[in-house]
Design a protein around this motif. Structure first.
Motif, PDB file in Angstrom:
ATOM      1  N   LEU A 147     -70.813  20.234 -28.844  1.00  5.70           N
ATOM      2  CA  LEU A 147     -71.558  20.810 -29.694  1.00  5.70           C
ATOM      3  C   LEU A 147     -72.724  21.235 -28.856  1.00  5.70           C
ATOM      4  CD1 LEU A 147     -71.860  21.385 -32.870  1.00  5.70           C
ATOM      5  CD2 LEU A 147     -73.086  19.432 -32.857  1.00  5.70           C
ATOM      6  N   ASP A 148     -73.144  22.886 -29.288  1.00  4.63           N
ATOM      7  CA  ASP A 148     -74.353  23.142 -28.926  1.00  4.63           C
ATOM      8  C   ASP A 148     -75.350  23.212 -30.110  1.00  4.63           C
ATOM      9  OD1 ASP A 148     -73.843  24.272 -26.442  1.00  4.63           O
ATOM     10  OD2 ASP A 148     -72.657  26.062 -27.498  1.00  4.63           O
ATOM     11  N   MET A 149     -76.593  22.985 -29.843  1.00  2.00           N
ATOM     12  CA  MET A 149     -77.567  23.156 -31.031  1.00  2.00           C
ATOM     13  C   MET A 149     -77.322  24.621 -31.587  1.00  2.00           C
ATOM     14  SD  MET A 149     -80.830  20.721 -30.577  1.00  2.00           S
ATOM     15  CE  MET A 149     -80.511  19.069 -30.107  1.00  2.00           C
ATOM     16  N   PHE A 150     -77.125  24.763 -32.753  1.00  2.00           N
ATOM     17  CA  PHE A 150     -76.917  26.251 -33.006  1.00  2.00           C
ATOM     18  C   PHE A 150     -78.204  27.173 -33.272  1.00  2.00           C
ATOM     19  CE2 PHE A 150     -76.037  25.966 -37.919  1.00  2.00           C
ATOM     20  CZ  PHE A 150     -77.055  25.189 -38.025  1.00  2.00           C
ATOM     21  N   PRO A 151     -78.403  28.292 -32.798  1.00  2.00           N
ATOM     22  CA  PRO A 151     -79.511  29.008 -32.915  1.00  2.00           C
ATOM     23  C   PRO A 151     -80.071  29.402 -33.925  1.00  2.00           C
ATOM     24  CG  PRO A 151     -77.767  30.495 -31.900  1.00  2.00           C
ATOM     25  CD  PRO A 151     -77.235  28.949 -32.277  1.00  2.00           C
ATOM     26  N   TYR A 152     -81.373  29.744 -34.224  1.00  2.00           N
ATOM     27  CA  TYR A 152     -81.862  30.736 -35.309  1.00  2.00           C
ATOM     28  C   TYR A 152     -81.483  32.070 -34.701  1.00  2.00           C
ATOM     29  CZ  TYR A 152     -84.886  33.318 -38.303  1.00  2.00           C
ATOM     30  OH  TYR A 152     -85.392  34.030 -39.139  1.00  2.00           O
ATOM     31  N   PRO A 153     -81.015  32.751 -35.513  1.00  2.00           N
ATOM     32  CA  PRO A 153     -80.792  34.416 -34.931  1.00  2.00           C
ATOM     33  C   PRO A 153     -81.848  35.192 -34.939  1.00  2.00           C
ATOM     34  CG  PRO A 153     -79.579  34.007 -36.997  1.00  2.00           C
ATOM     35  CD  PRO A 153     -80.342  32.731 -36.778  1.00  2.00           C
ATOM     36  N   SER A 154     -83.009  35.178 -34.204  1.00  2.00           N
ATOM     37  CA  SER A 154     -84.139  35.833 -34.112  1.00  2.00           C
ATOM     38  C   SER A 154     -83.976  37.326 -33.706  1.00  2.00           C
ATOM     39  CB  SER A 154     -85.373  35.116 -33.312  1.00  2.00           C
ATOM     40  OG  SER A 154     -85.026  35.375 -31.670  1.00  2.00           O
ATOM     41  N   GLY A 155     -84.976  37.844 -34.075  1.00  2.00           N
ATOM     42  CA  GLY A 155     -84.999  39.189 -33.344  1.00  2.00           C
ATOM     43  C   GLY A 155     -84.836  39.599 -32.136  1.00  2.00           C
ATOM     44  N   ASP A 156     -85.363  38.635 -31.234  1.00  2.00           N
ATOM     45  CA  ASP A 156     -85.709  38.730 -29.569  1.00  2.00           C
ATOM     46  C   ASP A 156     -84.085  38.516 -29.037  1.00  2.00           C
ATOM     47  OD1 ASP A 156     -88.183  38.867 -30.383  1.00  2.00           O
ATOM     48  OD2 ASP A 156     -88.869  36.562 -30.010  1.00  2.00           O
ATOM     49  N   GLY A 157     -83.315  37.911 -29.493  1.00  2.00           N
ATOM     50  CA  GLY A 157     -81.873  38.010 -28.952  1.00  2.00           C
ATOM     51  C   GLY A 157     -82.050  36.532 -28.089  1.00  2.00           C
ATOM     52  N   LEU A 158     -81.229  36.452 -27.284  1.00  2.00           N
ATOM     53  CA  LEU A 158     -81.118  35.151 -26.387  1.00  2.00           C
ATOM     54  C   LEU A 158     -81.954  35.231 -25.292  1.00  2.00           C
ATOM     55  CD1 LEU A 158     -77.117  34.470 -25.815  1.00  2.00           C
ATOM     56  CD2 LEU A 158     -78.550  33.608 -27.449  1.00  2.00           C
ATOM     57  N   HIS A 159     -82.712  33.872 -25.026  1.00  2.00           N
ATOM     58  CA  HIS A 159     -83.140  33.925 -23.635  1.00  2.00           C
ATOM     59  C   HIS A 159     -82.587  33.021 -22.691  1.00  2.00           C
ATOM     60  CE1 HIS A 159     -84.391  30.079 -24.951  1.00  2.00           C
ATOM     61  NE2 HIS A 159     -85.005  30.535 -26.186  1.00  2.00           N
ATOM     62  N   VAL A 160     -83.080  33.041 -21.565  1.00  2.00           N
ATOM     63  CA  VAL A 160     -82.350  32.341 -20.581  1.00  2.00           C
ATOM     64  C   VAL A 160     -82.184  30.956 -20.745  1.00  2.00           C
ATOM     65  CG1 VAL A 160     -82.564  33.953 -18.584  1.00  2.00           C
ATOM     66  CG2 VAL A 160     -84.280  32.220 -19.193  1.00  2.00           C
ATOM     67  N   GLY A 161     -83.058  30.237 -21.852  1.00  2.00           N
ATOM     68  CA  GLY A 161     -83.025  28.890 -21.898  1.00  2.00           C
ATOM     69  C   GLY A 161     -81.710  28.601 -22.998  1.00  2.00           C
TER      70      GLY A 161
END
Ligand code: ANZ
Length: 814
Positions: A44-58
């Motif tokens: 399981l991945d901690m699911f992301p908050y889909p922000s306007g910035d898109g994915l970062h390298v973290g």
């Protein structure tokens, strides 16, 4: 079957989309609900908050690590559940809606589409048939359903406690969302204000949340953070009477042994005693002080580095152990929410009390021997010692004195042993639009009703103004049609608060198990098969709250017989932060943000994945270095060249002849190392050993075909596109995802050479690599011939030769 391309050079722009399409078209990673033969693995991945910035390298670091484990476990024969979804309620979407008038769901959908495209481009092997979204009514129907369970169990209640009200955001914030008196998001001022709220009784689970940590395979630091947050303290409640009235109050102390050293008392500014005891002379300064405090956060108030401030009430209490009159102060370093909201202050042995006593010239008394300073006025002594100036406690140590005084207090009916928790009940409502509505309604007589299960989900109403109403009601109060309902034939109004963003993430892992079930949050048989989560990877910023909240919900569900495990996440790993190339936190304002899209464009996803895993240990913080990624990119290209000859065919050096003996050993050791390291999530060293093996392969005249295939398989979790392509070029059909992981022969992994330091007169002069089988004479002869040693032996007589087999050689010369 995909078409074999004739590419001669490594070209990620061609092979990466090709294999991503293959996986999608073939539903390669869609997992079966059960497998009769394979063991299960839930990654399981901690699911992301889909922000306007898109994915970062973290994000890339987080998901690549989990993806490697998911892919590795498939190759080890596991039935792997590896899902992804969206934690999509939240303030930014609502703020965007307030600014632009665009419904939050529109912006959210756009952001999700962007995130998903980016994730696919990284080559993550999620099972997208199980995608979930916390803002989807089909999902939050069950969030509301679980809330009903909490309510039925008496774990949800209404309260009018003072809360953190942020006028600029028009909402209440949780304590954790307030930093230095300002909102974490947007940096707006936050004030304390009493408001009607929903609160969850997480404190009822405090002991279990603490105890069950012991059995989890989590990092010690995360467990410690949870323990500190829960904050269980053993101590005593002690009653103090006022000197000039019948009022009394109780203090909580972990150090009742120091009672003889208590020279003043402090109550929190919000303590109900304040009004009753403050003298006329002091009432103005007291009111002003209390007003100032209401603007500070708890964090601000209790910080050790902050200047202590306070005000005298004008009144005195009586120390129950020696009848001395002690002044009662109000100070904001005492929190109303902890213990009893009042303390006995012992400046001789507590740092905060010491600082306060110095500032307000209050007596400081030593009651334990020891400490760095002889003079207790210089520094508090917080450690153990022998009790002094303490009557019947004199001569005892701290632990014995605590026992004795506790017994005395109980006997005299002046106090008793008690346990305090730092953990507070969880403020579970927000005055926002973009959240889950509560399944609750209030009738005209003020009674609260649970909305029937058959009416779930309660969807959000359509409104065009997402701000709170003029009189401070939440935005949902604007939706008049939605608001008015009938309960048992009587008119009622829906609850207008919404749930906090934490709600949807409290149980999402369970929904992945059975995402399309319309009659249950999850089928019990499937739950029983898949739970617990075997590996959970995510950021350290969730080490406390998300994990505590979801553990709490899970335990409630366990008590309701809804889940089969006491704990949701068996193993937890927190990836370290990726810093900018200047070793600072990546941020737009610092201009050091690396965008994964750009990295993929220049080097391809496989190089990015390898680089992020090769940067250092997964859990360590590490800076991004552009020359580092070129290194990983070179490795990928060399791997390609090992298999693909200049004309695009398979390298003619690859054949069915056995490997040279020495190389064969390298291969087996590599398999051993990569297997063990991958299993332990030591991805950086696994990659390093594959690199070494590749270097050795380049030096061979020929390489056995199965060796090359083993290398390709081991690389598959790390650089999946490249491995698929090479696997195909080696003549295989279909995906590499489910082939068998290579085995090593332990006999071939035994090191047969040792490195021995060579000393002359005890000084290190060189080192010798020699076969383990060499005898003493052979070793000494070889040692004397080491170039750097020769110089130190020239013209000298060797008086003694010291030889510890496998360890050291020392020549004593004169
Ligand atoms: C007297 C004393 C003497 C204390 C001494 C400490 C050292 P933990 O360990 O974190 O539980 N305390 C109690 N209630 C408080 C409140 N509401 N706000 C701020 N401080 C409070 O801390 C317990 C200690 O913190 C208690 O023990 C009390 O100070 C203080 F040499 O009592 B002690």
């Amino acid at each position: 079957m995909s078409k074999i391309t004739n590419t001669i050079d490594y070209n990620p722009k061609e092979i990466e989309p090709k294999w991503q399409k293959f996986w999608q078209d073939h539903e390669t990673f869609h997992v079966k609900d059960f497998s009769p033969t394979k063991p299960k693995y839930f990654a399981l991945d901690m699911f992301p908050y889909p922000s306007g910035d898109g994915l970062h390298v973290g994000h890339v670091e987080n998901y690549t690590a989990t993806d490697i484990m998911a892919r590795y476990k498939r190759l080890r024969g596991f039935n792997v559940l590896y899902p992804m979804g969206w934690d999509a309620f939240g303030l930014p979407a609502e703020q965007h809606a307030i600014k632009t008038g665009e419904h939050p769901s529109v912006a959210t959908a756009k952001n999700i589409a962007h995130f998903k495209k980016q994730m696919l481009a990284i080559g993550l092997s999620h099972d997208w048939s199980r995608e979930i979204n916390t803002t989807d009514p089909k999902y939050f129907k069950w969030t509301q359903w679980i809330f009903r369970k909490l309510y039925e169990k008496g774990l949800a209640y209404e309260s009018n406690e003072p809360v953190n009200w942020c006028p600029a955001l028009g909402t209440v914030l949780a304590n954790e969302e307030v930093i230095d008196g300002k909102s974490e998001r947007g940096d707006h001022p936050v004030f304390k204000k009493p408001m009607r709220q929903w609160v969850l009784k997480i404190t009822e689970y405090a002991d279990r949340l603490l105890e069950d940590l012991d059995d989890l395979d989590w990092g010690d630091h995360v467990k410690e953070m949870q323990r500190n947050w829960i904050g269980k303290s053993f101590g005593a409640n002690v009653d103090f009477k006022m000197a000039d009235s019948d009022e009394k109050f109780t203090v909580f102390t972990t150090r009742p042994d120091t009672l003889f050293g208590a020279t003043f008392c402090v109550v929190a500014p919000e303590h109900k005693l304040v009004k009753k005891i403050t003298t006329k002379e002091q009432s103005n300064s007291v009111s002003k002080y209390i007003e100032d405090c209401s603007k500070k956060s708890d964090m601000d108030r209790t910080s050790l580095n902050k200047d202590k401030s306070g005000v005298f009430t004008g009144a005195y209490a009586v120390n129950p152990v020696n009848q001395e009159k002690v002044p009662v102060y109000i100070a904001d370093y005492v929190l109303i929410s902890y213990g009893t909201g009042a303390i006995m202050a012992v400046p001789g042995h507590d740092e905060r009390d010491h600082e306060f006593a110095k500032k307000y010239s209050i007596a400081i008394k030593r009651v334990l021997t020891g400490g760095d300073e002889e003079d207790i006025n210089v520094q508090a002594h917080t450690g153990d010692g022998e009790l002094v100036n303490s009557d019947f406690l004199n001569g005892l140590n701290k632990v014995d004195a605590i026992e004795k005084i506790s017994g005395w207090l109980e006997k005299e009916n002046l106090g008793k042993k008690t346990i305090s928790f730092k953990l507070r009940d969880w403020l579970f409502s927000r005055q926002r639009f973009w959240g889950e509505p509560f399944p609750l309604a209030h009738d005209e007589d003020g009674n609260i009703h649970l909305i029937d299960e058959s009416e779930l989900p309660i969807e959000l109403p359509v409104i065009d103004d997402y701000l709170p109403t003029e009189d401070g009601d939440p935005p949902l109060a604007r939706a008049k049609d939605w608001l008015n309902v009938e309960v048992n034939g009587k008119p009622a109004k829906r609850e207008t608060n919404t749930m906090p963003q934490w709600a949807g993430s409290c149980w999402y892992y369970l929904r992945y198990i059975d995402p399309h079930n319309e009659s249950a949050f999850c089928d019990p048989e499937k739950e029983n098969y898949w739970m617990p989560v075997d590996l959970y990877i995510g950021g350290l910023e969730h080490a406390v709250l998300h994990l505590l909240y979801s553990r709490f919900w899970h335990k409630v569900m366990y008590d309701c017989g809804l889940v089969s495990t006491k704990e949701p996440f068996k193993k937890l790993v927190n990836q370290g932060m990726i810093l900018g190339d200047n070793n600072e936190k990546m941020s737009k304002s610092r201009g050091n943000v690396v965008n994964p899209d750009d990295v993929i464009e220049s080097f391809g996803a496989d190089s990015m994945r390898l680089y992020e895993m090769f940067m250092g240990p997964l859990e360590a913080a590490k800076p991004w270095q552009t020359n580092g990624i070129s290194g990983s990119h070179r490795f990928v290209k060399r791997m390609w060249r090992l298999v693909v000859a200049d004309d695009g065919s398979v390298n003619p050096k690859i054949n069915d002849l056995p490997n040279a003996e020495a190389f064969d050993k390298v291969v087996h050791r590599t398999i051993k190392k990569v297997t063990e390291d991958t299993e332990n999530l030591a991805f950086n060293t696994a990659i390093a050993s594959m690199m070494e093996c590749l270097n050795a392969a380049y030096k061979q005249d020929h390489i056995n075909r199965s060796t090359v295939e083993s290398l390709i398989i081991m690389l598959a979790p790390y650089a999946p596109h490249l491995s698929e392509e090479l696997w195909e070029r080696m003549g295989h059909k279909g995906t590499i995802s489910f082939v068998t992981w290579p085995e090593y022969n332990p006999d071939k992994c035994v090191e047969d050479e040792v490195t021995m330091p060579v000393q002359v007169n005890g000084k290190m002069r060189g080192s010798l690599i020699i076969a383990k089988s060499a005898n003493k004479d052979e070793v000494l002869a070889a040692a004397k011939a080491v170039e750097s040693v020769v110089r130190h032996l020239e013209g000298k007589t060797i008086r003694k030769e010291i030889f510890v087999p496998g360890k050291i050689i020392n020549f004593v010369v004169g």
